[in-house]
Design a protein around this motif. Structure first.
Motif, mmCIF file in Angstrom:
data_model
loop_
_atom_site.group_PDB
_atom_site.id
_atom_site.type_symbol
_atom_site.label_atom_id
_atom_site.label_comp_id
_atom_site.label_asym_id
_atom_site.label_seq_id
_atom_site.Cartn_x
_atom_site.Cartn_y
_atom_site.Cartn_z
ATOM 1 N N PRO A 215 0.849 -1.195 0.000
ATOM 2 C CA PRO A 215 0.000 0.000 0.000
ATOM 3 C C PRO A 215 0.881 1.239 0.000
ATOM 4 O O PRO A 215 1.969 1.231 0.593
ATOM 5 N N ARG A 216 0.451 2.291 -0.671
ATOM 6 C CA ARG A 216 1.219 3.535 -0.598
ATOM 7 C C ARG A 216 1.287 4.006 0.851
ATOM 8 O O ARG A 216 2.341 4.413 1.349
ATOM 9 N N SER A 217 0.141 3.963 1.501
ATOM 10 C CA SER A 217 0.094 4.257 2.934
ATOM 11 C C SER A 217 -1.025 3.431 3.547
ATOM 12 O O SER A 217 -1.939 2.981 2.851
ATOM 13 N N TYR A 218 -0.954 3.245 4.858
ATOM 14 C CA TYR A 218 -1.966 2.475 5.566
ATOM 15 C C TYR A 218 -2.035 2.958 7.007
ATOM 16 O O TYR A 218 -0.997 3.084 7.672
ATOM 17 N N ARG A 219 -3.224 3.271 7.416
ATOM 18 C CA ARG A 219 -3.494 3.715 8.776
ATOM 19 C C ARG A 219 -2.584 4.880 9.180
ATOM 20 O O ARG A 219 -2.049 4.953 10.279
ATOM 21 N N LEU A 303 -0.814 -5.523 5.119
ATOM 22 C CA LEU A 303 -1.861 -4.917 5.956
ATOM 23 C C LEU A 303 -2.049 -5.720 7.242
ATOM 24 O O LEU A 303 -2.190 -5.138 8.332
ATOM 25 N N GLU A 304 -2.061 -7.029 7.121
ATOM 26 C CA GLU A 304 -2.229 -7.871 8.308
ATOM 27 C C GLU A 304 -1.070 -7.704 9.279
ATOM 28 O O GLU A 304 -1.265 -7.617 10.496
ATOM 29 N N GLU A 320 -8.597 1.358 9.040
ATOM 30 C CA GLU A 320 -8.815 1.568 7.607
ATOM 31 C C GLU A 320 -9.344 0.275 6.981
ATOM 32 O O GLU A 320 -8.683 -0.354 6.152
ATOM 33 N N PRO A 321 -10.546 -0.143 7.373
ATOM 34 C CA PRO A 321 -11.065 -1.433 6.888
ATOM 35 C C PRO A 321 -11.252 -1.475 5.377
ATOM 36 O O PRO A 321 -11.134 -2.545 4.764
ATOM 37 N N GLU A 322 -11.512 -0.321 4.761
ATOM 38 C CA GLU A 322 -11.751 -0.316 3.318
ATOM 39 C C GLU A 322 -10.502 -0.692 2.522
ATOM 40 O O GLU A 322 -10.594 -1.120 1.366
ATOM 41 N N LEU A 326 -10.775 -5.555 -2.065
ATOM 42 C CA LEU A 326 -10.290 -5.521 -3.437
ATOM 43 C C LEU A 326 -11.452 -5.298 -4.391
ATOM 44 O O LEU A 326 -12.555 -5.816 -4.175
ATOM 45 N N GLY A 327 -11.203 -4.546 -5.434
ATOM 46 C CA GLY A 327 -12.255 -4.264 -6.401
ATOM 47 C C GLY A 327 -12.579 -5.476 -7.252
ATOM 48 O O GLY A 327 -11.922 -6.517 -7.171
#
Length: 451
Positions: A215-219, A303-304, A320-322, A326-327
């Motif tokens: 991810p570029r960023s997370y939380r 993420l995990e 940040e659950p969203e 995945l799309g």
């Protein structure tokens, strides 16, 4: 002939002498100069072009650093005018390295190309042959980094009637002839180039191979922070089979997570790895879905790990659950194209975002494997006195990044200093007579282990 006689002969011939010659004045060479200077080691840095030339001319116009300014820099100087969480442009990065050289007052000589490095005959060290005369040095550091020779696989012949260029030659969509574009390679460069060309109104096909997709960023934290606190930058070796896997991440447009599903939704057609070209038809491996799946697994796995780290350390970071959602899978993934008639598809240009190959053909020393790869341990070559800097995975995952090469340079400078201390050791029989015994240099003794 003794070493002393050889050195005198060289001085009479007007050959310059120094302790260390550093070849290359990009991020690796500049970092090396800083650490050598701090240790009082005489050296010169030779650069065939300008300081940080690859940032200037071997990048596309809109490129920005892939890491935020607080992270993608040397420890001794901030990138002035760029916010800590912003991404510096390629031109700003080139100026940053110039500013760093000025701050260090580093002995950098530009416009000097090294044409050969050879062992000296009748003397220690190496002779460095340059376009500005020869230099003799006890040690040589090849700080030319990983981006030496653009690597284009021999798939499409030059006479195929297509405009072919490496990603290092791409600057902007307007330089390309009219028509659709096939971008081969979906690391950071390929993804950003494909997206830019698609936004310019072109039809784009993107050939996707194995990749890491953080991810570029997370939380509230950039991925570089997460790789740091999770110890992932410090991985000493890549996972089995992942030696050439690229990181698909982008600092463009303020920074965003690379999402291949979103690229497809925006109009980029995804295909598998490019495998062959025959009669105007390009063929792709049936591995697109698997490559996307593995990239997704890498993304979700990080993420995990981040969630576990937050819980374990009691950090107050926003949920940040969203980010875990995945799309939908686009049709180009579920029903992939395995062959493409380029003329029928209107493809007139192929951009090979396929990385670079090393070229050390000018180094005539015993420091290479049969395939030309450097033979080394953490940059210390098999040939005593030769060092490499800026190689991918030189000591850790972060070795080819700006901050990573700085730490690798520190290790090499320490290694050179230790060797110098060994060479300056003398026994009482060799030492000149002195009426007053001198106190031994305790620091030099400790650093060499000699007593």
């Amino acid at each position: 002939m003794s070493n002393t006689d050889a050195q005198r002969r060289d001085q009479r011939a007007g050959i310059e002498q120094t302790d260390v010659v550093v070849i290359g004045a990009g991020q690796a060479g500049i970092a090396m100069s800083e650490h050598l200077g701090e240790r009082g080691i005489a050296h010169v840095v030779l650069e065939r072009d300008r300081i940080a030339e690859r940032w200037r001319t071997m990048r596309w116009d809109s490129l920005v650093a892939n890491g935020p300014a607080w992270h993608d820099r040397f420890p001794g100087l901030a990138i002035e005018g760029v916010g800590d969480d912003e991404f510096a442009s390629k031109d700003r990065m080139a100026r940053y390295f110039e500013e760093y050289v000025e701050m260090l007052d580093a002995p950098v000589r530009t416009g000097v190309e090294v044409t050969a490095v050879r062992k000296r005959e009748g003397g220690p060290g190496f002779r460095v042959e340059t376009t500005d005369g020869d230099i003799d040095a006890r040690y040589v550091v090849a700080a030319t980094g990983p981006f030496q020779q653009p690597a284009i696989p021999p798939i499409v012949p030059s006479g195929a009637g297509l405009h072919q260029l490496h990603s290092s030659e791409y600057h902007r969509p307007g330089q390309l002839p009219e028509g659709a574009v096939l971008v081969v390679g979906a690391g950071s460069s390929g993804v950003q180039i494909a997206a830019e060309i698609q936004r310019a109104g072109r039809r784009v096909y993107l050939s996707v191979g194995p990749h890491d997709r953080p991810p570029r960023s997370y939380r509230g934290r950039d991925f570089v922070w997460w790789l740091g606190v999770l110890g992932l930058w410090e991985m000493a070796t890549p996972p089995q089979g992942a030696e050439h896997v690229t990181i698909a991440v982008s600092g463009a447009e303020g920074g965003h997570t690379v999402d291949f599903r979103r690229l497809a939704a925006d109009g980029v057609t995804l295909v598998g790895r490019t495998s062959a070209f025959d009669g105007g038809v390009m063929h792709f491996n049936p591995d697109l879905r698997e490559n996307i799946r593995r990239g997704d697994a890498n993304y979700l796995g990080l993420l995990e790990q981040a969630d576990e780290f937050i819980a374990r350390n009691g950090l107050d970071l926003p949920e940040e659950p969203e980010a875990h959602i995945l799309g939908p899978e686009p049709s180009c993934i579920s029903d992939p194209i395995l062959s493409l008639d380029l003329a029928e598809a209107g493809v007139t240009t192929i951009i090979w975002a396929t990385g670079f190959a090393a070229d050390y053909s000018w180094m005539h020393v015993d420091a290479f494997h049969d395939d030309g790869r450097p033979k080394h341990q953490r940059g210390v070559a098999a040939e005593p006195g030769i060092y490499f800097l800026g190689l991918p995975w030189q000591s850790r995952r972060g070795s080819s990044f700006i901050w990573g090469v700085w730490h690798d340079a520190k290790y090499l400078a320490d290694s050179i200093l230790i060797q110098q201390n060994y060479l300056t050791y003398t026994t009482p029989r060799e030492a000149p007579a002195s009426p007053v015994p001198e106190e031994p240099d305790r620091e030099a003794v400790l650093s060499t282990g000699v007593n």
